[in-house]
Enzyme design. Sequence first.
Site, PDB file in Angstrom:
ATOM      1  N   LYS A 263       0.769  -0.950  -0.406  1.00 58.49           N
ATOM      2  CA  LYS A 263      -0.165   0.006   0.330  1.00 58.49           C
ATOM      3  C   LYS A 263       1.020   1.200   0.145  1.00 58.49           C
ATOM      4  CE  LYS A 263      -1.972   2.130   3.788  1.00 58.49           C
ATOM      5  NZ  LYS A 263      -1.543   3.240   4.121  1.00 58.49           N
ATOM      6  N   ASN A 264       1.918   1.190   0.620  1.00 59.18           N
ATOM      7  CA  ASN A 264       3.029   2.437   1.274  1.00 59.18           C
ATOM      8  C   ASN A 264       3.640   2.661   0.186  1.00 59.18           C
ATOM      9  OD1 ASN A 264       1.153   3.209   3.812  1.00 59.18           O
ATOM     10  ND2 ASN A 264       3.004   2.155   5.035  1.00 59.18           N
TER      11      ASN A 264
ATOM     12  N   CYS B  96      -5.163  12.673  12.105  1.00 59.84           N
ATOM     13  CA  CYS B  96      -6.278  12.157  12.071  1.00 59.84           C
ATOM     14  C   CYS B  96      -6.180  10.961  12.586  1.00 59.84           C
ATOM     15  CB  CYS B  96      -5.370  11.338  10.424  1.00 59.84           C
ATOM     16  SG  CYS B  96      -4.219  10.966  11.289  1.00 59.84           S
TER      17      CYS B  96
ATOM     18  N   ARG C  96      -1.209  14.903  11.974  1.00 60.95           N
ATOM     19  CA  ARG C  96      -0.178  14.737  11.271  1.00 60.95           C
ATOM     20  C   ARG C  96       0.219  15.814   9.470  1.00 60.95           C
ATOM     21  NH1 ARG C  96      -1.444   8.683   8.817  1.00 60.95           N
ATOM     22  NH2 ARG C  96       0.272   8.383   8.348  1.00 60.95           N
TER      23      ARG C  96
ATOM     24  N   ASP D 110       3.756   0.888  11.848  1.00 59.95           N
ATOM     25  CA  ASP D 110       2.745  -0.158  11.907  1.00 59.95           C
ATOM     26  C   ASP D 110       2.879  -1.118  11.790  1.00 59.95           C
ATOM     27  OD1 ASP D 110       2.086   2.643  10.029  1.00 59.95           O
ATOM     28  OD2 ASP D 110       2.489   1.915   8.442  1.00 59.95           O
TER      29      ASP D 110
ATOM     30  N   ARG E 254      -9.070  -0.606   4.042  1.00 65.67           N
ATOM     31  CA  ARG E 254      -8.675   1.078   3.678  1.00 65.67           C
ATOM     32  C   ARG E 254      -6.919  -0.049   3.021  1.00 65.67           C
ATOM     33  NH1 ARG E 254      -7.212   5.971   6.904  1.00 65.67           N
ATOM     34  NH2 ARG E 254      -5.198   5.388   5.742  1.00 65.67           N
TER      35      ARG E 254
HETATM   36  C1  UD1 Z   1       3.872   6.840   6.453  1.00 68.16           C
HETATM   37  C2  UD1 Z   1       3.454   5.693   6.241  1.00 68.16           C
HETATM   38  C3  UD1 Z   1       2.816   5.232   7.301  1.00 68.16           C
HETATM   39  C4  UD1 Z   1       4.035   4.717   8.309  1.00 68.16           C
HETATM   40  C5  UD1 Z   1       5.359   6.004   8.454  1.00 68.16           C
HETATM   41  C6  UD1 Z   1       6.047   5.931   9.560  1.00 68.16           C
HETATM   42  C7  UD1 Z   1       2.699   5.823   3.811  1.00 68.16           C
HETATM   43  C8  UD1 Z   1       0.968   6.167   2.541  1.00 68.16           C
HETATM   44  N1  UD1 Z   1       2.000   6.152   5.136  1.00 68.16           N
HETATM   45  O1  UD1 Z   1       3.489   8.013   7.133  1.00 68.16           O
HETATM   46  O2  UD1 Z   1       2.122   4.455   7.529  1.00 68.16           O
HETATM   47  O3  UD1 Z   1       3.434   4.784   9.046  1.00 68.16           O
HETATM   48  O4  UD1 Z   1       5.321   6.440   6.910  1.00 68.16           O
HETATM   49  O5  UD1 Z   1       6.336   5.168   8.933  1.00 68.16           O
HETATM   50  O6  UD1 Z   1       3.665   5.557   3.118  1.00 68.16           O
HETATM   51  N2  UD1 Z   1       6.179  14.740  10.816  1.00 68.16           N
HETATM   52  C9  UD1 Z   1       6.373  16.031  10.342  1.00 68.16           C
HETATM   53  N3  UD1 Z   1       6.355  17.073   9.647  1.00 68.16           N
HETATM   54  C10 UD1 Z   1       6.272  16.743   8.945  1.00 68.16           C
HETATM   55  C11 UD1 Z   1       5.877  15.322   8.503  1.00 68.16           C
HETATM   56  C12 UD1 Z   1       6.013  14.626   9.422  1.00 68.16           C
HETATM   57  O7  UD1 Z   1       6.920  16.354  12.182  1.00 68.16           O
HETATM   58  O8  UD1 Z   1       5.655  17.680   7.991  1.00 68.16           O
HETATM   59  C13 UD1 Z   1       6.391  13.631  11.960  1.00 68.16           C
HETATM   60  C14 UD1 Z   1       4.626  13.296  11.944  1.00 68.16           C
HETATM   61  O9  UD1 Z   1       4.257  13.698  13.198  1.00 68.16           O
HETATM   62  C15 UD1 Z   1       4.817  11.673  13.197  1.00 68.16           C
HETATM   63  C16 UD1 Z   1       6.961  11.445  12.264  1.00 68.16           C
HETATM   64  O10 UD1 Z   1       7.233  13.252  11.584  1.00 68.16           O
HETATM   65  O11 UD1 Z   1       5.812  11.874  14.012  1.00 68.16           O
HETATM   66  C17 UD1 Z   1       6.495  10.321  11.269  1.00 68.16           C
HETATM   67  O12 UD1 Z   1       5.680  10.917   9.995  1.00 68.16           O
HETATM   68  P1  UD1 Z   1       5.973   9.830   8.787  1.00 68.16           P
HETATM   69  O13 UD1 Z   1       7.036   9.819   8.452  1.00 68.16           O
HETATM   70  O14 UD1 Z   1       5.818  11.186   7.748  1.00 68.16           O
HETATM   71  O15 UD1 Z   1       4.174   9.778   8.078  1.00 68.16           O
HETATM   72  P2  UD1 Z   1       3.883   9.873   7.184  1.00 68.16           P
HETATM   73  O16 UD1 Z   1       4.605   9.660   5.364  1.00 68.16           O
HETATM   74  O17 UD1 Z   1       2.122  10.856   7.231  1.00 68.16           O
END
Ligand code: UD1
Length: 416
Positions: free
Chosen positions: A22-23, A116, A121, A304, A396
Amino acid sequence: MLSYIIEGGNKLEGEVNSSGSKNASLPILAATILSGKTSTLYNVPNIQDTQTMLRILKLLGCKISKKNGKVNIDSRDIKIQEIPDELMRKMRSSVILAGAIIGRQKNATFSYPGGCDIGTRPIDLHLKGFEQLGIKIEESGGSIRCHCDKITGNDIHLDFPSVGATENIILAAVLAEGDTIITNAAMEPEIVDLQNFLNKMGAKISGAGTNIIKITGVKNLKDVSYTVMPDRIEIGTLLCMSAITGGEIIVNNVKIEHIRPIIHKLEETGSKVIIEKNKIQLIGTKKLKATDIKTMPYPGFPTDMQSVFVSMLSTAKGTSMVVENIFENRYKYVNELTRMGAKIKIEGKVAIVKGVRKLVGAEVNATDLRGGAAMCTAAIAAKGISKIKNIEYILRGYENLDKKLTKLGANIKIQK
Ligand code: UD1
């Protein structure tokens, strides 16, 4: 509202194939916008999230056809640069489209992803990265407009190795002028898959899988056909589900190097794991042992998998300590697990899991995608019948979970 009705107690045994990731699929689907050509994708899982992504691509002007697990996307006629708010809300990760739309059109509008089910996020790192590429950002009334005349490569250091920010910056930089270097980049395998897909399309990217990624801007991209990597989280989930029943399963179509952190922890709990080229066999133990877990960016233990693992540890001998370092609100499912007899105490980001002899079936909610998978894990091993409500969350992200579990011997039905 759909529910799973699961009668627990059967050992999960047999052989099953993993689905596509998925990711990895979501950013790759978004990336198809960049080329203005045709992309043919194999192994895209047929789940709610990929369906939502395909709906957005269609709204933006892509022509899409699907046949026997093959998805064709023709992105020649992209006209719209705005991601509809309703679809953005449906799937927060649709923010990944921003980088691809800006990369292609130099203009993208989308709504703020906000909070969410697993915590806030933020997308500050995505936006900061865009700005460093010369993209202007205007925010008003929950809507974000990104625009520029041209995108210029730059050195970008991420404060945290965010998966989404790394992918979004890559997407925005593929057609930029000059070189972009991302340091402290996320190292997840899904980013390597995105790099491989884009390079096959004609992009010049190197370093994915390490914390320094270099993107040299190119002018044109070409038609591409690509097979998405296996879903390492689905594989881990199936292994844990079998392990909690003391079962024995083989999962086919596995990239072993992607799931080493999960294998390592499964072994600590007493399960035996046998690795063959692209398949993995788990031989369960009569009594699981407690172990400690800390979620970390890859190659650490994946956030995850945290909920599913806690579910499994809830029947292990001894006390396990789990630390959730990535998302602050990822213990919502614990209340539900407690209804099934689990003994878990939460202190901030730490969960203390005191193993019980047996879980008991109950009526519970899927609180989010992975929390829902944790409830299934518990229900499969529990004594009696469980009803898991709100399984839309689970649908999902897991393809044909009920069918796969039935094949492995579980007693599971979908109820409307
Ligand atoms: C992706 C995955 C999700 C997984 C996560 C961490 C997808 C669609 N989803 O989510 O399943 O759990 O990686 O492995 O691939 N953060 C910030 N600022 C930002 C972006 C992130 O502070 O601009 C923080 C988030 O709040 C969180 C951490 O960074 O605490 C990790 O988030 P991130 O690695 O960005 O996860 P996603 O890409 O949303």
